[in-house]
Design a protein around this motif. Structure first.
Motif: not given
Length: 264
Positions: A75, A97, A79
């Motif tokens: 990922l 994030s 993510e």
């Protein structure tokens, strides 16, 4: 002619690695542009959030190893943070994030494209992709990376001349700019940098193609669950099982002994 064995693998058997090697100068340029242009705030965030932290592997002396990356366990970093809801001292999960996404898109668009192409074509074979820098004088103690389902590739980006090497079993192997070295890190090893300059490579962890995919995915899920419980800032890359055990020292010593016996 370079020789290969059970722990030092021929990179040409992993055709997807050619995409990285073909783009090595572009990848290096993105790294150097980042290092030279990044703001203090962005650099602080990078090493606090994008760098996998290790509590197990030790070094001799005070020299450091630094790392940060954009892909962890298949990922992209933003993510991965969101999936595992990682909370940092200075950033919440959502904030971290979002900042990671902005930074990745700003500084590493070409590296991200290479990763996307490989994983879309080769069924998400890439698991971790990050920059690893050995600072001058670094000497890492003997250890293993307990990832029996993966191999580790190194793409040389900035490799000064001198004694910068990976000691694994009875061999001492060297990195070269623009070239990929592939190792099975479940064998005990201890790298070092005895020069006055930084060495930077792109670390590329990938599933062993000869292992059943369902089996390695399940193993990775269980491993990541344990590692994230022990240390969420490891990003699933490192864990307690990386510590060298008595049998690893025996294995390492035996490999040397067999080589000495051949010489005699």
């Amino acid at each position: 002619m370079e020789s290969f064995n059970e722990y030092h693998l021929d990179p040409q058997q992993f055709l997807f690695l050619e995409r990285f090697q073909d783009n090595w100068q572009v990848i290096r340029d993105e790294f150097t542009h980042f290092i030279n242009r990044v703001s203090h705030q962005e650099l602080k965030f990078t090493y606090e959030v994008l760098g996998p932290k290790n509590k197990t592997i030790k070094t001799k002396g005070n020299a450091k190893y630094s790392a940060f990356g954009i892909l962890f366990k298949g990922l992209f970093i933003e993510e991965y943070i969101k999936l595992h809801q990682i909370e940092y001292p200075d950033y919440g999960s959502e904030d971290a994030s979002q900042k990671a996404l902005v930074l990745r898109e700003k500084y590493f668009p070409n590296l991200a494209k290479v990763i996307e192409k490989v994983n879309s074509h080769d069924d998400a074979i890439l698991r971790n992709v990050y920059f690893g820098t050995f600072h001058p004088g670094l000497d890492i103690k003997l250890h293993v990376n307990y990832n029996p389902h993966m191999n580790r590739g190194y793409l040389g980006l900035i490799v000064p001349e001198g004694d910068i090497a990976m000691k694994i079993c009875h061999e001492q192997l060297y990195w070269h700019e623009g070239k990929i070295m592939v190792l099975d890190h479940s064998y005990p090893h201890c790298p070092h940098n005895y020069t006055d300059y930084d060495r930077t490579v792109l670390v590329i962890d990938f599933f062993k193609p000869d292992k059943p995919r369902e089996e390695v995915i399940q193993f990775e899920k269980e491993q990541v669950t344990q590692r994230m419980q022990d240390n969420p800032y490891s990003l699933g890359v490192f864990g307690k099982s990386d510590k060298a055990q008595v049998e690893d020292f025996i294995k390492y010593g035996l490999a040397h002994q067999l080589e000495w016996d051949k010489a005699l």
